[in-house]
Each structure stands twice: as C-alpha cells, then as structure tokens.
Design an enzyme around this catalytic site. Structure first.
Site, PDB file in Angstrom:
ATOM      1  N   LYS A 269       0.865  -1.182   0.000  1.00  0.00           N
ATOM      2  CA  LYS A 269       0.000   0.000   0.000  1.00  0.00           C
ATOM      3  C   LYS A 269       0.897   1.227   0.000  1.00  0.00           C
ATOM      4  O   LYS A 269       1.701   1.418   0.912  1.00  0.00           O
ATOM      5  CB  LYS A 269      -0.907   0.005   1.234  1.00  0.00           C
ATOM      6  CG  LYS A 269      -1.684   1.320   1.440  1.00  0.00           C
ATOM      7  CD  LYS A 269      -2.615   1.273   2.648  1.00  0.00           C
ATOM      8  CE  LYS A 269      -3.223   2.649   2.937  1.00  0.00           C
ATOM      9  NZ  LYS A 269      -4.089   2.669   4.132  1.00  0.00           N
ATOM     10  N   ASP A 274      -2.512  10.242   3.441  1.00  0.00           N
ATOM     11  CA  ASP A 274      -3.912   9.860   3.604  1.00  0.00           C
ATOM     12  C   ASP A 274      -4.645  10.898   4.457  1.00  0.00           C
ATOM     13  O   ASP A 274      -4.614  10.854   5.683  1.00  0.00           O
ATOM     14  CB  ASP A 274      -3.991   8.479   4.277  1.00  0.00           C
ATOM     15  CG  ASP A 274      -5.435   8.017   4.483  1.00  0.00           C
ATOM     16  OD1 ASP A 274      -6.346   8.648   3.890  1.00  0.00           O
ATOM     17  OD2 ASP A 274      -5.639   7.034   5.220  1.00  0.00           O
ATOM     18  N   LYS A 281     -10.113  13.109   7.760  1.00  0.00           N
ATOM     19  CA  LYS A 281      -9.666  12.719   9.101  1.00  0.00           C
ATOM     20  C   LYS A 281      -9.651  13.937  10.014  1.00  0.00           C
ATOM     21  O   LYS A 281      -9.515  15.061   9.553  1.00  0.00           O
ATOM     22  CB  LYS A 281      -8.236  12.151   9.026  1.00  0.00           C
ATOM     23  CG  LYS A 281      -8.139  10.766   8.442  1.00  0.00           C
ATOM     24  CD  LYS A 281      -6.703  10.278   8.473  1.00  0.00           C
ATOM     25  CE  LYS A 281      -6.582   8.881   7.900  1.00  0.00           C
ATOM     26  NZ  LYS A 281      -7.270   7.846   8.666  1.00  0.00           N
ATOM     27  N   ASP A 292       1.623   6.427   5.517  1.00  0.00           N
ATOM     28  CA  ASP A 292       0.644   5.481   4.977  1.00  0.00           C
ATOM     29  C   ASP A 292       1.143   4.752   3.732  1.00  0.00           C
ATOM     30  O   ASP A 292       0.410   3.986   3.108  1.00  0.00           O
ATOM     31  CB  ASP A 292      -0.677   6.213   4.699  1.00  0.00           C
ATOM     32  CG  ASP A 292      -1.885   5.309   4.898  1.00  0.00           C
ATOM     33  OD1 ASP A 292      -1.746   4.277   5.578  1.00  0.00           O
ATOM     34  OD2 ASP A 292      -2.963   5.633   4.358  1.00  0.00           O
ATOM     35  N   ASP A 351     -12.146   7.200   3.500  1.00  0.00           N
ATOM     36  CA  ASP A 351     -10.945   6.984   4.308  1.00  0.00           C
ATOM     37  C   ASP A 351     -10.542   5.504   4.358  1.00  0.00           C
ATOM     38  O   ASP A 351      -9.460   5.172   4.827  1.00  0.00           O
ATOM     39  CB  ASP A 351     -11.174   7.532   5.727  1.00  0.00           C
ATOM     40  CG  ASP A 351      -9.876   7.742   6.489  1.00  0.00           C
ATOM     41  OD1 ASP A 351      -8.805   7.664   5.859  1.00  0.00           O
ATOM     42  OD2 ASP A 351      -9.942   7.976   7.713  1.00  0.00           O
ATOM     43  N   GLU A 353      -9.398   3.771   2.072  1.00  0.00           N
ATOM     44  CA  GLU A 353      -8.866   3.830   0.702  1.00  0.00           C
ATOM     45  C   GLU A 353      -7.816   2.761   0.419  1.00  0.00           C
ATOM     46  O   GLU A 353      -7.592   2.403  -0.730  1.00  0.00           O
ATOM     47  CB  GLU A 353      -8.280   5.226   0.429  1.00  0.00           C
ATOM     48  CG  GLU A 353      -6.838   5.448   0.889  1.00  0.00           C
ATOM     49  CD  GLU A 353      -6.621   5.316   2.399  1.00  0.00           C
ATOM     50  OE1 GLU A 353      -7.607   5.447   3.150  1.00  0.00           O
ATOM     51  OE2 GLU A 353      -5.483   5.066   2.820  1.00  0.00           O
ATOM     52  N   ARG A 355      -7.715  -0.464   0.997  1.00  0.00           N
ATOM     53  CA  ARG A 355      -8.267  -1.665   0.368  1.00  0.00           C
ATOM     54  C   ARG A 355      -8.696  -1.383  -1.070  1.00  0.00           C
ATOM     55  O   ARG A 355      -8.702  -2.280  -1.911  1.00  0.00           O
ATOM     56  CB  ARG A 355      -9.432  -2.199   1.224  1.00  0.00           C
ATOM     57  CG  ARG A 355     -10.594  -1.263   1.353  1.00  0.00           C
ATOM     58  CD  ARG A 355     -11.490  -1.578   2.535  1.00  0.00           C
ATOM     59  NE  ARG A 355     -10.952  -1.065   3.804  1.00  0.00           N
ATOM     60  CZ  ARG A 355     -11.543  -1.218   4.975  1.00  0.00           C
ATOM     61  NH1 ARG A 355     -12.683  -1.875   5.071  1.00  0.00           N
ATOM     62  NH2 ARG A 355     -10.999  -0.718   6.060  1.00  0.00           N
TER      63      ARG A 355
HETATM   64  N1  BES Z   1      -4.256   4.618   6.856  1.00  0.00           N
HETATM   65  C1  BES Z   1      -5.417   4.376   7.640  1.00  0.00           C
HETATM   66  C2  BES Z   1      -5.174   3.370   8.753  1.00  0.00           C
HETATM   67  C3  BES Z   1      -4.340   3.843   9.905  1.00  0.00           C
HETATM   68  C4  BES Z   1      -4.914   4.520  10.961  1.00  0.00           C
HETATM   69  C5  BES Z   1      -3.008   3.534   9.955  1.00  0.00           C
HETATM   70  C6  BES Z   1      -4.144   4.896  12.030  1.00  0.00           C
HETATM   71  C7  BES Z   1      -2.260   3.920  11.015  1.00  0.00           C
HETATM   72  C8  BES Z   1      -2.805   4.591  12.061  1.00  0.00           C
HETATM   73  C9  BES Z   1      -6.536   3.844   6.765  1.00  0.00           C
HETATM   74  O1  BES Z   1      -6.551   4.287   5.473  1.00  0.00           O
HETATM   75  C10 BES Z   1      -7.804   4.288   7.391  1.00  0.00           C
HETATM   76  O2  BES Z   1      -8.047   5.458   7.412  1.00  0.00           O
HETATM   77  N2  BES Z   1      -8.596   3.346   7.880  1.00  0.00           N
HETATM   78  C11 BES Z   1      -9.815   3.641   8.523  1.00  0.00           C
HETATM   79  C12 BES Z   1     -10.841   2.641   8.068  1.00  0.00           C
HETATM   80  C13 BES Z   1     -12.243   2.977   8.468  1.00  0.00           C
HETATM   81  C14 BES Z   1     -12.704   4.205   7.731  1.00  0.00           C
HETATM   82  C15 BES Z   1     -13.105   1.801   8.157  1.00  0.00           C
HETATM   83  C16 BES Z   1      -9.591   3.555  10.021  1.00  0.00           C
HETATM   84  O3  BES Z   1      -8.840   2.690  10.457  1.00  0.00           O
HETATM   85  O4  BES Z   1     -10.134   4.389  10.729  1.00  0.00           O
HETATM   86 ZN    ZN Z   2      -4.746   4.864   4.697  1.00  0.00          ZN
HETATM   87 MN    MN Z   3      -7.614   6.115   5.261  1.00  0.00          MN
END
Ligand code: BES
Ligand code: ZN
Ligand code: MN
Length: 496
Positions: A269, A274, A281, A292, A351, A353, A355
């Site tokens: 990834k 992000d 966010k 990210d 968010d 993204e 996947r």
């Molecule tokens: N890059 C983030 C995941 C992340 C969060 C990595 C905190 C490291 C620290 C990912 O893209 C994301 O935003 N995931 C969301 C998914 C949710 C919207 C289902 C998350 O984990 O909040």
């Molecule tokens: Zn992310």
């Molecule tokens: Mn994200």
C-alpha cells in the site's frame, strides 16, 4: 550515511594488531574469556582492577571504556549478564549497549571478540546476523530535509573475531546477510520518514527506476493512470480522483531464480498521504498519515536486500502509489466504482482507501502466476487497537503460508500474530448498491478490511500483513522499517 562494513576473522592473540577500539563482551561473575585474559595480562591487570573497583561487573546493559592496551587505542567492556541466561533477548540488549557505547567514542574501527558468546536458544550465525543487522540499523539517521542532521555513527569498520577458523566463512556470510537486511530496513525507514510533499507517487516511481538501474536482474515498469484506466482499475483510480498528484502502479520484477520458477509477489500500500479524502480525518496527528506508504516502503526495502544478496528467487514487488485527498473531483461517500476484477464497490467511507488501491493491485498480481502473494499495508486503526505496535496483524488463506510467515517473524524478531479470516465476517460488507461495501461497520475493523481483500485473492495463496501499528513509532516519531525483517527472513528461507 557511513557504510558500515563487517569482516569475520580468527584472531589468536588479542594483544596483536592495531585498532581504534577493542570490544570485549564479559559475563557477570564468570571467568574472563581467553581474549580478556590476554588483554588483562598485557595491561597489568587493568580489567580485573576495573571490576574490583565495582565500575563494571558484566551485568547486562553495562559498559566501561578503558584506556588502550597494546595496539588498541581503547578497550570497551560490554556486559552480557548471566551466561546461563544468555539468549536472543540478552544478545539484542548486548548489541544495543555496544552500539551506544562505541558510538559515544570517536572510534571509526573496532575489533569485537565474540568467541565466548554462546546463546542458549540460537547458533552463532544467528548472533552474527542479528548483530550486524542491529548495528546497521543503529547507524540510521534521517537527513534529507534538515539543515543540520544528527552526527553520523562514527564506526565504519568492525572486525569480528569468531575465535574459530572453521566459522570464519559462515560467520562472514551471516554478517553480510545481517548487514544487507539492515540496509533494507533503513531504506524502508528513509522512504517512510520522508514527508508527503517529497515522497509522492512520482518520487516512489523514480526510486524504483533507481533500484533497477543498479541491478541487472531487476526491471521496473510504471503503469500510469491512462494504462490503469484501460485495465479497468476503477477502484484504485477512485482514490486518486481528488488530488493533483498522478497515481502510479509500480512493478519491480527481480529475476534471480530459474526462468520458469513462480514468483513471490509482494504488494505494498503506497498512500503517500492519507487525508481521508471527503471523509476527512480529524486534524490531530494527521501528519502521521505520511507513513501510509509504509507497506510500499517495506516492498522497496525488501527488494533492496533481495537484490543486494542476489537471492536465487523470482520476486515481484508491486506498489500501488496514490495520494488520498479531498477535491472537486474526489470520490464521495455513496459512489459506486468498478474494480479491475469486475466487482462493483460502494465507497461508504473514502478513508477506507487502502483496500481500494490494493484490490486492483492484487487482481493485477494474478497475472504473474504467483507462488504466493503477500500484501503489506498500514490498513486499519482497528489493528492498532487490537495488537498495539508490537505485532503485525497476519491474515492468510493458506495455513502453511501463515505458519511460515509467523516463524519468519519470530526468527527475525519482527513478529506477527494471526487473525481470523472467517466467512462469518463477510456479511458485514454487504451493500444494497454494489457487490461489496468498502467498510464493515464498527466491529472487527482490521478483520473486515482483510475480508474485503480476500474477495480479490481467491486464485492464489495469499497473506495480508496489517502493519498500521508496527510500521512506525509515535514517540519519538519515526518509521521502524517493519516488516522488512520478517519478509527478508521468509524469502531467505525459501532461497536456501
Ligand atoms: N491509513 C489508515 C489506517 C491507519 C490509521 C493507519 C491509524 C495507522 C494509524 C486507513 O486508510 C484508514 O483510514 N482506515 C480507517 C478505516 C475505516 C474508515 C473503516 C480507520 O482505520 O479508521
Ligand atoms: Zn490509509
Ligand atoms: Mn484512510
């Protein structure tokens, strides 16, 4: 960065030869090693005197710098603790102490005597490989965007006395492996530490070209957005719709194995920033989302090590690089996109993204008729909640692959923990408007993210590493280079 080199030797007399520093590992309450006795004798009993004074007792974490003896300008004693409990954990602590103590001197070369070090739970190859890897990692400095970077590590050359002529060759091999892994880890850290305005998808594509330029067995192909559109990668492209930075699908093809040998495919990834997109966010700690692309960084780092060691394997690194930003053209919650596999996806949260870029990269990976596919992603905050920063979340659709990756993590001290990929979770991804939704509700967020990916990886053996917690530290802030240790260990095991 200074290149740290390692040389294995057999030294019969520790008082012979010259060096800026002689490093002696010493156990707590145990008779001195042969080399320590030789140097103690040559110095009129200096080591024993220091111990009698109580300045140094050989306990773990202790070090003591003494004046030079014979041809050595300095003598550094480093504690190993109780010999009965000297194991992998103690050996890592010993190397940490050594690195810190030698770095506090001005010595640029040193001789380290390890002939007396016997681990309860590992052989000497493990010790040498771990030491060189750890020392190379200790030399890492972030320099690229600071005017006055931290001083580099002074040590540039380490001679390691294995004490036995039969182990010099194998010792050298272990030292070289560890150093190559350390450099791969540091490369992953460097890329992940870079800010989002420097490390863009375009920058990553350039890095892949640099890697190929330096290695005749590696070729790099970069798929631009136009090509991705032709391939039907509507899911990946939906993530990049709000940014001015062009997305890149980077393919690095390393041919170290036989022509017909099925490749190991690593998919990273590579979200270079992000913001969350329209599902923006919160502001606090948003800067950390420059990390990210940690999965992509680990693919680069692993290929760095694989090419340096010239492993006899075919390895393909695929990096899905994009920036996730809000904007006039950005994907909106509720939008439905079509992935390369033909499956339609309802984007309920922009968010989620990672996947979305991975599913198209994973479909693309199928073209290479892979032996296995491993994706690496800072995928979910839920994984951080579940496992914290110590373990990477591991998911796999084949038990053997899962077991091998878990074992590689233990061996390299870059550990993962297996999580369930049960079908029971799949219904959380049901959508009224598409074949699948891109989020699965509040429960089991790391699992449902993996379940989403599982729908695109049914044609091959696949594992997913959620490194959201393990890829970086938050205080002090910095990339860890994980899971390059695990991945290189896994690949090295398959190369033997
Ligand atoms: N890059 C983030 C995941 C992340 C969060 C990595 C905190 C490291 C620290 C990912 O893209 C994301 O935003 N995931 C969301 C998914 C949710 C919207 C289902 C998350 O984990 O909040
Ligand atoms: Zn992310
Ligand atoms: Mn994200």
């Amino acid at each position: 960065m200074t290149a740290l080199t390692f040389t294995a030797r057999k030294i019969d007399d520790a008082t012979k030869g010259s060096s800026q520093c002689v490093i002696l590992p010493l156990y707590h309450r145990k008779k001195l090693s042969r080399e320590a006795q030789q140097l103690d004798g040559a110095s009129g009993g200096m080591i024993k005197k220091a111990m009698a004074l109580g300045d140094f007792s050989g306990k773990s974490g202790e070090s003591c710098l003494l004046p030079g003896v014979a041809g050595a300008k300095r003598l550094l004693l480093v504690g190993c603790g109780d010999p009965a409990t000297f194991d992998r954990v103690a050996a890592r602590e010993f190397t940490r102490t050594l690195a810190k103590a030698v770095n506090a001197t001005k010595a640029s070369d040193a001789v380290l005597h390890v002939s007396d070090l016997h681990l309860k739970d590992a052989n000497s190859a493990w010790l040498l490989e771990t030491m060189s890897r750890q020392l190379v990692c200790a030399a890492y400095r972030y320099t690229e965007t600071v005017s006055k970077p931290k001083a580099p590590m002074k040590l540039a050359k380490l001679i390691v006395n294995t004490g036995d002529s039969r182990t010099v060759r194998s010792g050298q091999k272990a030292l070289d492996r560890g150093a190559a892994v350390g450099r791969g880890i540091n490369e992953a850290r460097r890329l992940a530490d870079l800010p989002g305005n420097v490390c863009t998808p375009t920058y990553l594509a350039q890095q892949a070209r640099v890697l190929a330029k330096n290695n005749s067995k590696l070729t790099t192909t970069v798929l631009e957005e136009k090509k991705m559109r032709e391939l039907g990668m509507g899911s990946l492209l939906s993530v990049t719709a709000g940014t001015d930075q062009p997305a890149k699908l980077i393919v690095m093809n390393y041919k170290g194995g036989k022509a017909g040998q099925k490749p190991y495919v690593l998919v990273g990834k590579g979200i270079t920033f992000d913001s969350g997109g329209i599902s923006l966010k919160p502001g606090a700690k948003m800067d950390e989302m420059k990390f990210d692309m940690g999965g992509a960084a680990s693919v680069f780092g692993t290929l760095h090590t694989v090419t340096e060691l010239g492993l006899p394997l075919n390895v393909i690194g695929i990096v899905a690089a994009a920036e996730n930003m809000p904007g006039g053209g950005a994907t909106k919650p509720g939008d439905v996109v079509t992935s390369m596999s033909g499956k339609t996806i309802e984007v309920l949260n922009t968010d989620a993204e990672g996947r979305l870029v991975l599913c198209d990269a994973l479909t693309y990976a199928g073209r290479f008729k892979p032996q296995v596919v491993i994706d690496i992603a800072t995928l979910t905050g839920a994984c951080v909640v579940a496992l914290g920063s110590h373990a990477t979340g591991l998911y796999a659709n084949q038990d053997k692959l899962a077991e091998q990756l878990l074992a590689a993590g233990v061996e390299s001290h870059d550990r993962a923990w297996r999580m369930p990929l049960w079908d029971d979770y799949q219904k959380q991804l049901d959508s009224n408007y598409a074949d699948v939704a891109n989020i699965g509700g509040p429960g089991g967020g790391s699992v449902t993210a993996a379940c989403f990916l599982a729908r695109f990886t049914q044609d091959y053996h696949w594992a997913h590493l959620d490194i959201a917690g393990s890829a970086w530290d938050s205080s002090p802030k910095g990339a860890t280079g994980r899971p390059v240790g695990l991945l290189t260990q896994y690949l090295m095991q398959h190369a033997d």
